[in-house]
Design a protein around this motif. Structure first.
Motif, PDB file in Angstrom:
ATOM      1  N   PRO A  16       5.114 -18.224  -9.910  1.00  0.00           N
ATOM      2  CA  PRO A  16       4.253 -18.962 -11.163  1.00  0.00           C
ATOM      3  C   PRO A  16       3.011 -18.585 -11.019  1.00  0.00           C
ATOM      4  O   PRO A  16       2.247 -18.466 -12.178  1.00  0.00           O
ATOM      5  N   MET A  17       2.411 -17.895  -9.918  1.00  0.00           N
ATOM      6  CA  MET A  17       1.002 -17.220  -9.815  1.00  0.00           C
ATOM      7  C   MET A  17       1.189 -15.740 -10.505  1.00  0.00           C
ATOM      8  O   MET A  17       0.043 -14.908 -10.234  1.00  0.00           O
ATOM      9  N   GLY A  18       2.223 -15.185 -10.850  1.00  0.00           N
ATOM     10  CA  GLY A  18       2.297 -14.020 -11.262  1.00  0.00           C
ATOM     11  C   GLY A  18       1.324 -13.484 -12.066  1.00  0.00           C
ATOM     12  O   GLY A  18       0.736 -12.453 -12.297  1.00  0.00           O
ATOM     13  N   ALA A  19       1.197 -14.185 -13.365  1.00  0.00           N
ATOM     14  CA  ALA A  19       0.353 -14.049 -14.427  1.00  0.00           C
ATOM     15  C   ALA A  19      -1.073 -13.992 -14.073  1.00  0.00           C
ATOM     16  O   ALA A  19      -1.682 -12.811 -14.301  1.00  0.00           O
ATOM     17  N   GLU A  20      -1.674 -14.807 -13.009  1.00  0.00           N
ATOM     18  CA  GLU A  20      -2.902 -14.580 -12.691  1.00  0.00           C
ATOM     19  C   GLU A  20      -3.159 -13.509 -11.563  1.00  0.00           C
ATOM     20  O   GLU A  20      -4.113 -13.013 -11.947  1.00  0.00           O
ATOM     21  N   LEU A  21      -2.125 -13.103 -10.764  1.00  0.00           N
ATOM     22  CA  LEU A  21      -2.175 -12.092  -9.871  1.00  0.00           C
ATOM     23  C   LEU A  21      -2.451 -10.933 -10.644  1.00  0.00           C
ATOM     24  O   LEU A  21      -3.155  -9.794 -10.612  1.00  0.00           O
ATOM     25  N   ASP A  22      -1.576 -10.567 -11.873  1.00  0.00           N
ATOM     26  CA  ASP A  22      -1.606  -9.543 -12.918  1.00  0.00           C
ATOM     27  C   ASP A  22      -3.190  -9.298 -13.347  1.00  0.00           C
ATOM     28  O   ASP A  22      -3.437  -8.106 -13.417  1.00  0.00           O
ATOM     29  N   ASN A  23      -3.594 -10.425 -13.681  1.00  0.00           N
ATOM     30  CA  ASN A  23      -4.893 -10.436 -14.362  1.00  0.00           C
ATOM     31  C   ASN A  23      -6.031 -10.055 -13.272  1.00  0.00           C
ATOM     32  O   ASN A  23      -6.896  -9.119 -13.873  1.00  0.00           O
ATOM     33  N   LEU A  24      -5.974 -10.445 -12.173  1.00  0.00           N
ATOM     34  CA  LEU A  24      -6.996 -10.248 -11.124  1.00  0.00           C
ATOM     35  C   LEU A  24      -6.874  -8.798 -10.590  1.00  0.00           C
ATOM     36  O   LEU A  24      -7.976  -8.158 -10.654  1.00  0.00           O
ATOM     37  N   SER A  25      -5.718  -8.287 -10.709  1.00  0.00           N
ATOM     38  CA  SER A  25      -5.414  -6.975 -10.258  1.00  0.00           C
ATOM     39  C   SER A  25      -5.760  -5.918 -11.287  1.00  0.00           C
ATOM     40  O   SER A  25      -6.516  -4.690 -10.986  1.00  0.00           O
ATOM     41  N   ASP A  26      -5.499  -6.375 -12.602  1.00  0.00           N
ATOM     42  CA  ASP A  26      -6.280  -5.385 -13.690  1.00  0.00           C
ATOM     43  C   ASP A  26      -7.611  -5.453 -13.738  1.00  0.00           C
ATOM     44  O   ASP A  26      -8.035  -4.409 -14.277  1.00  0.00           O
ATOM     45  N   LEU A  27      -8.116  -6.628 -13.380  1.00  0.00           N
ATOM     46  CA  LEU A  27      -9.639  -6.382 -13.524  1.00  0.00           C
ATOM     47  C   LEU A  27     -10.262  -5.714 -12.442  1.00  0.00           C
ATOM     48  O   LEU A  27     -11.323  -4.900 -12.775  1.00  0.00           O
ATOM     49  N   ILE A  28      -9.586  -5.425 -11.247  1.00  0.00           N
ATOM     50  CA  ILE A  28     -10.136  -4.523 -10.186  1.00  0.00           C
ATOM     51  C   ILE A  28      -9.865  -3.241 -10.618  1.00  0.00           C
ATOM     52  O   ILE A  28     -10.677  -2.051 -10.556  1.00  0.00           O
ATOM     53  N   SER A  29      -8.513  -2.809 -10.948  1.00  0.00           N
ATOM     54  CA  SER A  29      -8.080  -1.419 -11.276  1.00  0.00           C
ATOM     55  C   SER A  29      -8.575  -0.795 -12.279  1.00  0.00           C
ATOM     56  O   SER A  29      -8.880   0.556 -12.563  1.00  0.00           O
ATOM     57  N   ALA A  44     -21.431   1.131 -18.329  1.00  0.00           N
ATOM     58  CA  ALA A  44     -20.581   0.659 -17.228  1.00  0.00           C
ATOM     59  C   ALA A  44     -20.316  -0.875 -17.202  1.00  0.00           C
ATOM     60  O   ALA A  44     -18.890  -1.200 -17.386  1.00  0.00           O
ATOM     61  N   ILE A  45     -21.383  -1.430 -17.867  1.00  0.00           N
ATOM     62  CA  ILE A  45     -21.322  -2.920 -17.795  1.00  0.00           C
ATOM     63  C   ILE A  45     -20.291  -3.277 -19.264  1.00  0.00           C
ATOM     64  O   ILE A  45     -19.615  -4.142 -19.159  1.00  0.00           O
ATOM     65  N   VAL A  46     -20.359  -2.593 -20.350  1.00  0.00           N
ATOM     66  CA  VAL A  46     -19.718  -2.553 -21.397  1.00  0.00           C
ATOM     67  C   VAL A  46     -18.494  -2.406 -21.313  1.00  0.00           C
ATOM     68  O   VAL A  46     -17.635  -3.369 -21.584  1.00  0.00           O
ATOM     69  N   VAL A  47     -18.007  -1.411 -20.517  1.00  0.00           N
ATOM     70  CA  VAL A  47     -16.542  -1.310 -20.011  1.00  0.00           C
ATOM     71  C   VAL A  47     -15.914  -2.408 -19.256  1.00  0.00           C
ATOM     72  O   VAL A  47     -14.958  -2.981 -19.562  1.00  0.00           O
ATOM     73  N   LEU A  48     -16.656  -2.742 -18.242  1.00  0.00           N
ATOM     74  CA  LEU A  48     -16.314  -3.987 -17.392  1.00  0.00           C
ATOM     75  C   LEU A  48     -16.030  -5.196 -18.147  1.00  0.00           C
ATOM     76  O   LEU A  48     -15.177  -6.041 -18.211  1.00  0.00           O
ATOM     77  N   LEU A  49     -17.207  -5.646 -19.053  1.00  0.00           N
ATOM     78  CA  LEU A  49     -16.982  -7.009 -19.976  1.00  0.00           C
ATOM     79  C   LEU A  49     -15.913  -6.787 -20.933  1.00  0.00           C
ATOM     80  O   LEU A  49     -15.282  -7.702 -21.171  1.00  0.00           O
ATOM     81  N   ALA A  50     -15.672  -5.719 -21.475  1.00  0.00           N
ATOM     82  CA  ALA A  50     -14.692  -5.428 -22.435  1.00  0.00           C
ATOM     83  C   ALA A  50     -13.442  -5.809 -21.782  1.00  0.00           C
ATOM     84  O   ALA A  50     -12.296  -6.476 -22.284  1.00  0.00           O
ATOM     85  N   VAL A  51     -13.170  -5.176 -20.366  1.00  0.00           N
ATOM     86  CA  VAL A  51     -11.623  -5.603 -19.848  1.00  0.00           C
ATOM     87  C   VAL A  51     -11.878  -7.148 -19.576  1.00  0.00           C
ATOM     88  O   VAL A  51     -10.774  -7.693 -19.562  1.00  0.00           O
ATOM     89  N   VAL A  52     -12.665  -7.694 -19.038  1.00  0.00           N
ATOM     90  CA  VAL A  52     -12.722  -9.079 -18.779  1.00  0.00           C
ATOM     91  C   VAL A  52     -12.312  -9.842 -20.088  1.00  0.00           C
ATOM     92  O   VAL A  52     -11.583 -10.775 -20.096  1.00  0.00           O
ATOM     93  N   LEU A  53     -13.040  -9.478 -21.298  1.00  0.00           N
ATOM     94  CA  LEU A  53     -12.783 -10.258 -22.328  1.00  0.00           C
ATOM     95  C   LEU A  53     -11.375  -9.838 -23.043  1.00  0.00           C
ATOM     96  O   LEU A  53     -10.663 -11.092 -23.293  1.00  0.00           O
ATOM     97  N   ARG A  54     -10.623  -8.814 -22.612  1.00  0.00           N
ATOM     98  CA  ARG A  54      -9.378  -8.587 -23.071  1.00  0.00           C
ATOM     99  C   ARG A  54      -8.243  -9.359 -22.339  1.00  0.00           C
ATOM    100  O   ARG A  54      -7.630  -9.772 -22.894  1.00  0.00           O
ATOM    101  N   LEU A  55      -8.719  -9.352 -21.039  1.00  0.00           N
ATOM    102  CA  LEU A  55      -7.795  -9.965 -20.181  1.00  0.00           C
ATOM    103  C   LEU A  55      -7.642 -11.546 -20.401  1.00  0.00           C
ATOM    104  O   LEU A  55      -6.759 -12.187 -20.381  1.00  0.00           O
TER     105      LEU A  55
END
Length: 284
Positions: free
Chosen positions: A102-115, A143-154
């Protein structure tokens, strides 16, 4: 009413039940095979940050002139991001074939945010600190633009159901690899920054990208393997290694721009077909 034992003169209480050692762990705390792959994704992203710091940033700050170490570390960091993309590809395939917790989707988003958020954004930040023609503060904004883009996308991906077989916006793994490809091309700083911001915009846009399934997943995996080979050739200063790397990076940029054109063309054709069918239905 309290029951008194005449021998002990103590209040009687029901005997506590022994904990059941064989009681099953709650379903929400179990890790599936797909979740393990997702954690591998997060580990690769963290190690990419580690190699970017120890092999590129610290030697630069300490005044080291050894360019080979920086090249090896940069290649290792990008290869780890590619490995993270492989884990991300396979955890979805395994989750569909087997199961995910059940926590697979959350793990996936958190991992994608890191990588695919932190690691490439940090790569851009360090590039702004070590490149000769770069401006550190402006690169930090990129760099901030890239990070925020990934956060918003996820975040949007978690809330919006995408069309069948399509992603809205460039997928974060593809976006991360495109960002580092732009940096490795060693273009002039302004061109590099504009291309990075353009990639970030594509990640949060509604431009459609196909999901990597079937033949497309095989093609993506093959491309990742080829990219690893190009990075290794560049890291070990193989003949024409620099040229091969730049060719691979340029192809990554071309694919990022061309792939959505096919999806857009298909959408336009479907729209025309629907209009023709609608007109034919209204004809007497």
């Amino acid at each position: 009413m309290t029951v008194i034992d005449p021998e002990t003169q103590a209040g009687w209480v029901p005997e506590a039940e022994e904990p059941d050692d064989e009681e099953e762990m709650p379903l929400s705390l179990r890790l599936s095979i797909a979740d393990t792959l997702t954690l591998g994704n997060a580990t690769c992203g963290f190690m990419a940050v580690y190699f970017t710091t120890t092999g590129i940033l610290i030697p630069h700050l300490t005044g080291s002139q050894e360019t080979g170490m920086a090249r090896h570390s940069a290649a290792t960091a990008v290869i780890l991001m590619l490995c993270a993309a492989v884990f991300d590809l396979f955890d979805g395939l395994v989750a569909r074939k087997l199961r995910s917790s059940p926590m697979g989707a959350e793990l996936d988003n958190l991992s994608d945010l890191i990588s695919f958020g932190l690691a490439p954004a940090y790569f851009v930040l360090v590039y702004g600190m070590v490149a000769d023609d770069a401006h550190q503060r402006v690169a930090a904004v990129g760099a901030i633009v890239v990070l925020l883009a990934v956060v918003l996308r996820l975040a949007r991906f978690s809330c919006v159901t995408p069309p069948n077989g399509m992603f809205q916006g460039m997928p974060s793994p593809f976006g991360a690899l495109t960002v580092v490809s732009i940096v490795l091309l060693e273009l002039p700083f302004v061109a590099t920054l504009l291309a990075i911001i353009g990639t970030a915009w594509l990640m949060v846009s509604r431009v459609e990208y196909p999901k990597p399934r079937g033949r497309l997943a095989v093609a993506m995996l093959s491309w990742i393997v080829v990219s690893m080979g190009l990075l290794a050739a560049w890291a070990f200063d193989a003949p024409s290694g620099q040229l091969l790397l730049q060719t691979g990076c340029a192809l990554q940029l071309v694919m990022g721009a061309v792939i959505p054109l096919f999806a857009t063309a298909r959408r336009v054709n479907n729209f025309r077909d629907n209009r023709r069918e609608s007109r034919a239905a209204h004809l007497p």
